[in-house]
Scaffold this motif. Structure first.
Motif, PDB file in Angstrom:
ATOM      1  N   ALA A  52       0.848  -1.206   0.000  1.00 24.27           N
ATOM      2  CA  ALA A  52       0.000   0.000   0.000  1.00 24.27           C
ATOM      3  C   ALA A  52       0.878   1.248   0.000  1.00 24.27           C
ATOM      4  CB  ALA A  52      -0.929  -0.008   1.212  1.00 24.27           C
ATOM      5  N   GLY A  53       1.970   1.201   0.778  1.00 24.84           N
ATOM      6  CA  GLY A  53       2.881   2.348   0.878  1.00 24.84           C
ATOM      7  C   GLY A  53       3.656   2.573  -0.411  1.00 24.84           C
ATOM      8  N   LEU A  54       4.108   1.495  -1.042  1.00 28.86           N
ATOM      9  CA  LEU A  54       4.816   1.631  -2.319  1.00 28.86           C
ATOM     10  C   LEU A  54       3.896   2.247  -3.366  1.00 28.86           C
ATOM     11  CD1 LEU A  54       6.739  -1.797  -2.478  1.00 28.86           C
ATOM     12  CD2 LEU A  54       7.757   0.473  -2.193  1.00 28.86           C
ATOM     13  N   LEU A  55       2.636   1.791  -3.374  1.00 30.70           N
ATOM     14  CA  LEU A  55       1.668   2.339  -4.335  1.00 30.70           C
ATOM     15  C   LEU A  55       1.414   3.821  -4.055  1.00 30.70           C
ATOM     16  CD1 LEU A  55      -0.414   1.982  -6.621  1.00 30.70           C
ATOM     17  CD2 LEU A  55      -2.054   1.192  -4.903  1.00 30.70           C
ATOM     18  N   ALA A  56       1.200   4.137  -2.773  1.00 32.35           N
ATOM     19  CA  ALA A  56       0.857   5.523  -2.415  1.00 32.35           C
ATOM     20  C   ALA A  56       2.005   6.484  -2.694  1.00 32.35           C
ATOM     21  CB  ALA A  56       0.449   5.595  -0.942  1.00 32.35           C
ATOM     22  N   THR A  57       3.242   5.988  -2.623  1.00 28.60           N
ATOM     23  CA  THR A  57       4.394   6.856  -2.867  1.00 28.60           C
ATOM     24  C   THR A  57       4.911   6.721  -4.296  1.00 28.60           C
ATOM     25  OG1 THR A  57       5.831   5.167  -1.893  1.00 28.60           O
ATOM     26  CG2 THR A  57       5.137   6.969  -0.459  1.00 28.60           C
ATOM     27  N   GLY A  58       4.191   5.989  -5.114  1.00 25.91           N
ATOM     28  CA  GLY A  58       4.527   5.912  -6.543  1.00 25.91           C
ATOM     29  C   GLY A  58       5.820   5.184  -6.842  1.00 25.91           C
ATOM     30  N   GLN A  59       6.175   4.224  -5.991  1.00 26.32           N
ATOM     31  CA  GLN A  59       7.431   3.507  -6.204  1.00 26.32           C
ATOM     32  C   GLN A  59       7.199   2.232  -6.995  1.00 26.32           C
ATOM     33  OE1 GLN A  59      10.340   3.626  -2.904  1.00 26.32           O
ATOM     34  NE2 GLN A  59       8.599   4.363  -1.709  1.00 26.32           N
ATOM     35  N   PRO A  60       8.207   1.820  -7.770  1.00 20.56           N
ATOM     36  CA  PRO A  60       8.057   0.586  -8.532  1.00 20.56           C
ATOM     37  C   PRO A  60       8.042  -0.635  -7.612  1.00 20.56           C
ATOM     38  CG  PRO A  60      10.294   1.449  -8.768  1.00 20.56           C
ATOM     39  CD  PRO A  60       9.526   2.466  -7.981  1.00 20.56           C
ATOM     40  N   GLY A  61       7.504  -1.732  -8.108  1.00 21.82           N
ATOM     41  CA  GLY A  61       7.560  -2.985  -7.358  1.00 21.82           C
ATOM     42  C   GLY A  61       6.374  -3.211  -6.447  1.00 21.82           C
ATOM     43  N   ALA A  62       5.448  -2.256  -6.371  1.00 21.31           N
ATOM     44  CA  ALA A  62       4.256  -2.477  -5.549  1.00 21.31           C
ATOM     45  C   ALA A  62       3.423  -3.581  -6.182  1.00 21.31           C
ATOM     46  CB  ALA A  62       3.419  -1.209  -5.455  1.00 21.31           C
ATOM     47  N   ILE A  63       2.887  -4.467  -5.349  1.00 24.22           N
ATOM     48  CA  ILE A  63       1.850  -5.376  -5.825  1.00 24.22           C
ATOM     49  C   ILE A  63       0.536  -4.609  -5.650  1.00 24.22           C
ATOM     50  CG2 ILE A  63       0.696  -7.591  -5.515  1.00 24.22           C
ATOM     51  CD1 ILE A  63       3.333  -8.715  -4.469  1.00 24.22           C
ATOM     52  N   VAL A  64      -0.191  -4.432  -6.766  1.00 21.03           N
ATOM     53  CA  VAL A  64      -1.383  -3.585  -6.773  1.00 21.03           C
ATOM     54  C   VAL A  64      -2.617  -4.446  -6.521  1.00 21.03           C
ATOM     55  CG1 VAL A  64      -2.756  -1.975  -8.160  1.00 21.03           C
ATOM     56  CG2 VAL A  64      -0.261  -2.033  -8.420  1.00 21.03           C
ATOM     57  N   PRO A  65      -3.509  -4.028  -5.610  1.00 18.35           N
ATOM     58  CA  PRO A  65      -4.723  -4.810  -5.344  1.00 18.35           C
ATOM     59  C   PRO A  65      -5.495  -5.118  -6.633  1.00 18.35           C
ATOM     60  CG  PRO A  65      -4.465  -3.136  -3.677  1.00 18.35           C
ATOM     61  CD  PRO A  65      -3.392  -2.871  -4.720  1.00 18.35           C
ATOM     62  N   CYS A  66      -6.027  -6.336  -6.693  1.00 15.32           N
ATOM     63  CA  CYS A  66      -6.566  -6.891  -7.942  1.00 15.32           C
ATOM     64  C   CYS A  66      -7.767  -6.117  -8.488  1.00 15.32           C
ATOM     65  CB  CYS A  66      -6.974  -8.343  -7.704  1.00 15.32           C
ATOM     66  SG  CYS A  66      -5.632  -9.340  -7.058  1.00 15.32           S
ATOM     67  N   THR A  67      -8.701  -5.740  -7.632  1.00 20.37           N
ATOM     68  CA  THR A  67      -9.925  -5.087  -8.120  1.00 20.37           C
ATOM     69  C   THR A  67      -9.626  -3.692  -8.693  1.00 20.37           C
ATOM     70  OG1 THR A  67     -11.260  -6.399  -6.613  1.00 20.37           O
ATOM     71  CG2 THR A  67     -12.265  -4.384  -7.463  1.00 20.37           C
ATOM     72  N   PRO A  68      -8.862  -2.855  -7.973  1.00 18.33           N
ATOM     73  CA  PRO A  68      -8.493  -1.570  -8.574  1.00 18.33           C
ATOM     74  C   PRO A  68      -7.647  -1.721  -9.843  1.00 18.33           C
ATOM     75  CG  PRO A  68      -8.136  -1.526  -6.214  1.00 18.33           C
ATOM     76  CD  PRO A  68      -8.462  -2.936  -6.561  1.00 18.33           C
ATOM     77  N   LEU A  69      -6.709  -2.666  -9.842  1.00 17.81           N
ATOM     78  CA  LEU A  69      -5.894  -2.867 -11.047  1.00 17.81           C
ATOM     79  C   LEU A  69      -6.770  -3.272 -12.227  1.00 17.81           C
ATOM     80  CD1 LEU A  69      -3.187  -3.073 -12.523  1.00 17.81           C
ATOM     81  CD2 LEU A  69      -2.878  -5.364 -11.547  1.00 17.81           C
ATOM     82  N   GLY A  70      -7.679  -4.215 -11.986  1.00 18.66           N
ATOM     83  CA  GLY A  70      -8.589  -4.652 -13.048  1.00 18.66           C
ATOM     84  C   GLY A  70      -9.484  -3.522 -13.526  1.00 18.66           C
ATOM     85  N   SER A  71      -9.930  -2.695 -12.591  1.00 22.39           N
ATOM     86  CA  SER A  71     -10.774  -1.552 -12.950  1.00 22.39           C
ATOM     87  C   SER A  71      -9.992  -0.567 -13.811  1.00 22.39           C
ATOM     88  CB  SER A  71     -11.275  -0.840 -11.690  1.00 22.39           C
ATOM     89  OG  SER A  71     -12.041  -1.734 -10.900  1.00 22.39           O
ATOM     90  N   LEU A  72      -8.736  -0.319 -13.434  1.00 24.69           N
ATOM     91  CA  LEU A  72      -7.910   0.610 -14.220  1.00 24.69           C
ATOM     92  C   LEU A  72      -7.687   0.076 -15.633  1.00 24.69           C
ATOM     93  CD1 LEU A  72      -6.167   3.239 -14.210  1.00 24.69           C
ATOM     94  CD2 LEU A  72      -4.211   1.725 -13.850  1.00 24.69           C
ATOM     95  N   LEU A  73      -7.432  -1.215 -15.743  1.00 16.24           N
ATOM     96  CA  LEU A  73      -7.225  -1.797 -17.077  1.00 16.24           C
ATOM     97  C   LEU A  73      -8.469  -1.605 -17.944  1.00 16.24           C
ATOM     98  CD1 LEU A  73      -5.272  -5.086 -16.159  1.00 16.24           C
ATOM     99  CD2 LEU A  73      -4.329  -2.975 -17.113  1.00 16.24           C
ATOM    100  N   LEU A  74      -9.648  -1.736 -17.354  1.00 14.57           N
ATOM    101  CA  LEU A  74     -10.897  -1.523 -18.111  1.00 14.57           C
ATOM    102  C   LEU A  74     -11.077  -0.041 -18.475  1.00 14.57           C
ATOM    103  CD1 LEU A  74     -13.493  -3.852 -16.309  1.00 14.57           C
ATOM    104  CD2 LEU A  74     -12.218  -4.285 -18.423  1.00 14.57           C
TER     105      LEU A  74
END
Ligand code: NDP
Ligand code: GUE
Length: 305
Positions: free
Chosen positions: A129-151
């Protein structure tokens, strides 16, 4: 106005699963590694059992290993932590998913924190969550938001800059990471929740509306800006017209919204199948990282944007 385009999450997810299957085969060939996901289910919640079964089916179809741990509802928290310790140490396990919600006597945050971040296939660990919030590479992104973004990207293209996005719901697993992804994509992001004043008016400003509240058909047609992209994350089981039967509806009143929106995801067949496909993607990505192989582009936040 013409009805909205229906965003076919089921079809997009099938394509994504096929790309993951190719990635699995390539990793086996290059490194001799078969990605494996451990799925931990505590208790007998019928909805959770359905989800867990579909995850396990998808794993097998894509050539991955599925390690199932179905535990009794009265399992001690210490025993669950010990199970996670064993999975953390097992080199055949690249991802660990603990199905939520957990029984009340178990501290969810404590359990999620016990998973080593590299194996956190859900992306729920504070490090991810912290890697994502700080825009750092290597974050594992939660599946539902990632899938929503891809759509959303499949509908609007990669360039989302300047668009007004409204995320309805602020959970750690959907709303907050969704807002982070849209922010990184240069949207102007508003988060709405149960204390938001004049929710319909906030929604009407949005070019992109993501609804994740868990309230059947709460978002009405007249809350939606003409031409907006509407992503309905909600999965609500309600009584069907036929006595004794149930059906699934989203958080958006689809029949009304489809007349106003530019594009909209249906329920079922929208975000749900993307969640499972992205879980497969995250598991493959974790196995690639563990093996020192290149990570599929769709899994990385930077690459996803
Ligand atoms: N398609 C998929 O793959 C998935 C679907 N889901 C579904 O998405 C939905 C949301 O899930 P999740 O994020 O876990 O839910 P949570 O219950 O954790 O969060 C719900 C959020 O909605 C807000 N909310 C509740 N009622 C209202 C209201 N009347 N007006 C405005 N805001 C409200 C809450 O606000 P507050 O914070 O103020 O209480 C909270 O932030 C559910 O239907 C769930 O089944 C979830 C995960 C995956
Ligand atoms: N650790 C954890 N990770 C999760 O990702 C997680 C979780 N716990 N707990 C519950 C929620 C919910 N969730 C869904 C997954 C797939 C569909 C899905 O495939 N839905 C189908 C319909 C399924 C049906 O018919 O019931 C669809 O929308 O088309 C829905 C919801 C994942 N969740």
């Amino acid at each position: 106005m013409a009805d909205a385009k229906i965003i076919d999450g089921k079809a997009f997810a099938a394509g994504l699963r096929a790309r993951v299957a190719d990635g699995v085969a390539a990793l086996k060939a290059s490194h001799g590694v078969t990605p494996g996901l451990a799925v931990v289910l505590v208790g007998e919640d019928p909805a959770s059992q359905v989800y867990v079964r579909s995850k396990e089916r998808a794993l097998v179809e894509l050539g991955m290993n599925s390690f199932d741990h179905h535990e009794p509802a009265d399992m001690a928290e210490s025993d669950l932590l010990a199970l996670i310790d064993r999975l953390n140490a097992d080199p055949a396990v690249h991802g660990i998913l603990v199905q939520l919600p957990l029984p009340k006597h178990i501290d969810t945050q404590k359990v999620l924190a016990r998973i080593v971040p590299e194996k956190d296939a859900d992306g729920f660990h504070v490090v991810n969550a912290g890697l994502l919030a700080t825009g750092q590479p290597g974050a594992i992104v939660p599946c539902t938001p990632l899938g929503s973004l891809l759509l959303i990207r499949d509908t609007l293209g990669r360039d989302l800059k300047g668009k007004r996005a409204l995320v309805l719901g602020r959970s750690n697993i959907v709303g907050k990471p969704m807002a982070q992804l849209l922010l990184q994509a240069d949207c102007t992001v508003t988060m709405a929740h149960s204390r938001t004043a004049d929710l319909p008016e906030e929604c009407r400003r949005a070019d992109i509306l993501v609804a994740a509240v868990g309230r059947p058909e709460m978002v009405r047609g007249d809350w939606i800006k003409a031409g907006a992209t509407v992503i309905d994350v909600g999965i609500n089981r309600v009584a069907a017209a036929e006595p004794g039967k149930t059906r699934l509806v989203g958080d958006v009143a689809f029949d009304e919204a489809v007349k106003v929106a530019g594009a909209i995801t249906p329920v079922p067949g929208g975000v749900g199948p993307m969640t499972i496909a992205c879980l497969m993607l995250n598991t493959l990505a974790a196995a690639c990282r563990a093996a020192g192989a290149p990570v599929p582009a769709e899994a990385g936040v930077g690459a996803a944007l």
